[in-house]
Design a protein around this motif. Sequence first.
Motif, PDB file in Angstrom:
ATOM      1  N   GLY A   1      60.570 -70.426   1.927  1.00  0.00           N
ATOM      2  CA  GLY A   1      61.801 -71.069   1.505  1.00  0.00           C
ATOM      3  C   GLY A   1      62.711 -70.200   0.664  1.00  0.00           C
ATOM      4  N   VAL A   2      62.613 -68.886   0.823  1.00  0.00           N
ATOM      5  CA  VAL A   2      63.470 -67.996   0.037  1.00  0.00           C
ATOM      6  C   VAL A   2      64.638 -67.505   0.901  1.00  0.00           C
ATOM      7  CG1 VAL A   2      61.563 -67.244  -1.433  1.00  0.00           C
ATOM      8  CG2 VAL A   2      62.124 -65.946   0.599  1.00  0.00           C
ATOM      9  N   LEU A   3      65.706 -67.121   0.226  1.00  0.00           N
ATOM     10  CA  LEU A   3      66.847 -66.558   0.935  1.00  0.00           C
ATOM     11  C   LEU A   3      66.444 -65.234   1.571  1.00  0.00           C
ATOM     12  CD1 LEU A   3      69.677 -67.239  -1.655  1.00  0.00           C
ATOM     13  CD2 LEU A   3      69.268 -68.438   0.503  1.00  0.00           C
ATOM     14  N   PRO A   4      67.114 -64.840   2.637  1.00  0.00           N
ATOM     15  CA  PRO A   4      66.765 -63.575   3.294  1.00  0.00           C
ATOM     16  C   PRO A   4      66.979 -62.369   2.374  1.00  0.00           C
ATOM     17  CG  PRO A   4      68.212 -64.877   4.706  1.00  0.00           C
ATOM     18  CD  PRO A   4      68.168 -65.557   3.371  1.00  0.00           C
ATOM     19  N   ASP A   5      66.145 -61.349   2.574  1.00  0.00           N
ATOM     20  CA  ASP A   5      66.407 -60.060   1.950  1.00  0.00           C
ATOM     21  C   ASP A   5      67.740 -59.573   2.485  1.00  0.00           C
ATOM     22  OD1 ASP A   5      63.807 -60.395   1.072  1.00  0.00           O
ATOM     23  OD2 ASP A   5      63.019 -58.621   2.084  1.00  0.00           O
ATOM     24  N   ARG A   6      68.355 -58.657   1.744  1.00  0.00           N
ATOM     25  CA  ARG A   6      69.661 -58.129   2.162  1.00  0.00           C
ATOM     26  C   ARG A   6      69.607 -56.610   2.213  1.00  0.00           C
ATOM     27  NH1 ARG A   6      74.624 -60.839   0.911  1.00  0.00           N
ATOM     28  NH2 ARG A   6      75.279 -58.898  -0.070  1.00  0.00           N
ATOM     29  N   ILE A   7      70.111 -56.076   3.295  1.00  0.00           N
ATOM     30  CA  ILE A   7      70.352 -54.642   3.402  1.00  0.00           C
ATOM     31  C   ILE A   7      71.858 -54.477   3.499  1.00  0.00           C
ATOM     32  CG2 ILE A   7      70.163 -52.612   4.893  1.00  0.00           C
ATOM     33  CD1 ILE A   7      67.362 -53.613   5.666  1.00  0.00           C
ATOM     34  N   MET A   8      72.417 -53.684   2.580  1.00  0.00           N
ATOM     35  CA  MET A   8      73.835 -53.389   2.612  1.00  0.00           C
ATOM     36  C   MET A   8      74.028 -51.926   2.966  1.00  0.00           C
ATOM     37  SD  MET A   8      73.504 -56.175   0.583  1.00  0.00           S
ATOM     38  CE  MET A   8      72.948 -55.562  -0.956  1.00  0.00           C
ATOM     39  N   VAL A   9      74.973 -51.679   3.856  1.00  0.00           N
ATOM     40  CA  VAL A   9      75.380 -50.317   4.188  1.00  0.00           C
ATOM     41  C   VAL A   9      76.844 -50.219   3.768  1.00  0.00           C
ATOM     42  CG1 VAL A   9      75.633 -48.600   6.010  1.00  0.00           C
ATOM     43  CG2 VAL A   9      73.760 -50.270   6.131  1.00  0.00           C
ATOM     44  N   TYR A  10      77.142 -49.217   2.931  1.00  0.00           N
ATOM     45  CA  TYR A  10      78.463 -49.106   2.336  1.00  0.00           C
ATOM     46  C   TYR A  10      79.343 -48.132   3.119  1.00  0.00           C
ATOM     47  CZ  TYR A  10      76.182 -51.614  -1.389  1.00  0.00           C
ATOM     48  OH  TYR A  10      75.485 -52.554  -2.104  1.00  0.00           O
ATOM     49  N   MET A  11      80.427 -48.665   3.646  1.00  0.00           N
ATOM     50  CA  MET A  11      81.327 -47.912   4.498  1.00  0.00           C
ATOM     51  C   MET A  11      82.093 -46.828   3.735  1.00  0.00           C
ATOM     52  SD  MET A  11      84.195 -49.543   6.981  1.00  0.00           S
ATOM     53  CE  MET A  11      85.597 -48.591   7.513  1.00  0.00           C
ATOM     54  N   GLY A  12      82.685 -47.177   2.611  1.00  0.00           N
ATOM     55  CA  GLY A  12      83.525 -46.236   1.869  1.00  0.00           C
ATOM     56  C   GLY A  12      82.809 -44.952   1.488  1.00  0.00           C
ATOM     57  N   PRO A  13      81.693 -45.041   0.750  1.00  0.00           N
ATOM     58  CA  PRO A  13      80.997 -43.819   0.356  1.00  0.00           C
ATOM     59  C   PRO A  13      80.500 -43.004   1.549  1.00  0.00           C
ATOM     60  CG  PRO A  13      80.225 -45.666  -0.948  1.00  0.00           C
ATOM     61  CD  PRO A  13      81.105 -46.227   0.129  1.00  0.00           C
ATOM     62  N   THR A  14      80.068 -43.685   2.591  1.00  0.00           N
ATOM     63  CA  THR A  14      79.567 -42.981   3.766  1.00  0.00           C
ATOM     64  C   THR A  14      80.680 -42.174   4.421  1.00  0.00           C
ATOM     65  OG1 THR A  14      77.915 -44.724   4.148  1.00  0.00           O
ATOM     66  CG2 THR A  14      78.408 -43.249   5.997  1.00  0.00           C
ATOM     67  N   LEU A  15      81.829 -42.799   4.603  1.00  0.00           N
ATOM     68  CA  LEU A  15      82.923 -42.096   5.264  1.00  0.00           C
ATOM     69  C   LEU A  15      83.514 -40.994   4.392  1.00  0.00           C
ATOM     70  CD1 LEU A  15      84.708 -44.984   7.185  1.00  0.00           C
ATOM     71  CD2 LEU A  15      82.987 -43.349   8.012  1.00  0.00           C
ATOM     72  N   ARG A  16      83.463 -41.166   3.082  1.00  0.00           N
ATOM     73  CA  ARG A  16      83.936 -40.095   2.191  1.00  0.00           C
ATOM     74  C   ARG A  16      82.998 -38.891   2.228  1.00  0.00           C
ATOM     75  NH1 ARG A  16      85.382 -44.640  -0.860  1.00  0.00           N
ATOM     76  NH2 ARG A  16      83.514 -44.530  -2.175  1.00  0.00           N
ATOM     77  N   LEU A  17      81.725 -39.140   2.444  1.00  0.00           N
ATOM     78  CA  LEU A  17      80.727 -38.073   2.500  1.00  0.00           C
ATOM     79  C   LEU A  17      80.796 -37.287   3.810  1.00  0.00           C
ATOM     80  CD1 LEU A  17      78.118 -36.793   1.241  1.00  0.00           C
ATOM     81  CD2 LEU A  17      76.848 -38.517   2.545  1.00  0.00           C
ATOM     82  N   CYS A  18      81.142 -37.962   4.891  1.00  0.00           N
ATOM     83  CA  CYS A  18      81.081 -37.364   6.227  1.00  0.00           C
ATOM     84  C   CYS A  18      82.452 -36.854   6.665  1.00  0.00           C
ATOM     85  CB  CYS A  18      80.570 -38.402   7.217  1.00  0.00           C
ATOM     86  SG  CYS A  18      78.921 -39.012   6.804  1.00  0.00           S
ATOM     87  N   GLU A  19      82.449 -35.658   7.222  1.00  0.00           N
ATOM     88  CA  GLU A  19      83.700 -35.062   7.685  1.00  0.00           C
ATOM     89  C   GLU A  19      83.983 -35.356   9.158  1.00  0.00           C
ATOM     90  OE1 GLU A  19      83.898 -30.931   6.705  1.00  0.00           O
ATOM     91  OE2 GLU A  19      83.405 -31.293   4.603  1.00  0.00           O
ATOM     92  N   THR A  20      82.944 -35.660   9.933  1.00  0.00           N
ATOM     93  CA  THR A  20      83.128 -35.910  11.361  1.00  0.00           C
ATOM     94  C   THR A  20      82.445 -37.208  11.748  1.00  0.00           C
ATOM     95  OG1 THR A  20      81.083 -34.784  12.038  1.00  0.00           O
ATOM     96  CG2 THR A  20      83.090 -33.416  11.828  1.00  0.00           C
ATOM     97  N   ARG A  21      82.807 -37.691  12.918  1.00  0.00           N
ATOM     98  CA  ARG A  21      82.162 -38.900  13.452  1.00  0.00           C
ATOM     99  C   ARG A  21      80.657 -38.666  13.639  1.00  0.00           C
ATOM    100  NH1 ARG A  21      83.157 -43.642  15.775  1.00  0.00           N
ATOM    101  NH2 ARG A  21      81.779 -44.371  17.419  1.00  0.00           N
TER     102      ARG A  21
END
Length: 113
Positions: free
Chosen positions: A61-81
């Motif tokens: 009866g617990v709420l689901p665990d959550r996995i968050m993936v953060y778009m902003g920091p990831t795209l700032r770190l990466c130079e290419t697709r």
Amino acid sequence: MTRDEFEALVSDALDQIPPQLAAMMDNVAVFVEDEPAPGTPDLLGLYEGIPLTERGEWYAGVLPDRIMVYMGPTLRLCETREEAVDEVRTTVIHEVAHHFGFDDDELHELGWS
């Protein structure tokens, strides 16, 4: 990269999890967020919940665990697709591994940090 494209990268990374492991994932939801909480600007992903290895008979009866993936920091770190594809895959695997009970030290030793 648009949000829809980034969400597709996360979905593709989840699809790459071997079916045997994916079937074992339980009560966990994955979200794309724009940014992490203030004070953690370089955080690419986060797992919040009770790892499978720590769940016992009391776990119900617990709420689901959550996995968050953060778009902003990831795209700032990466130079290419291609870099973004690799980083999202690494982040998703890292956070899913936390769901399975791996800690950061273990993930670092395995090369997933």
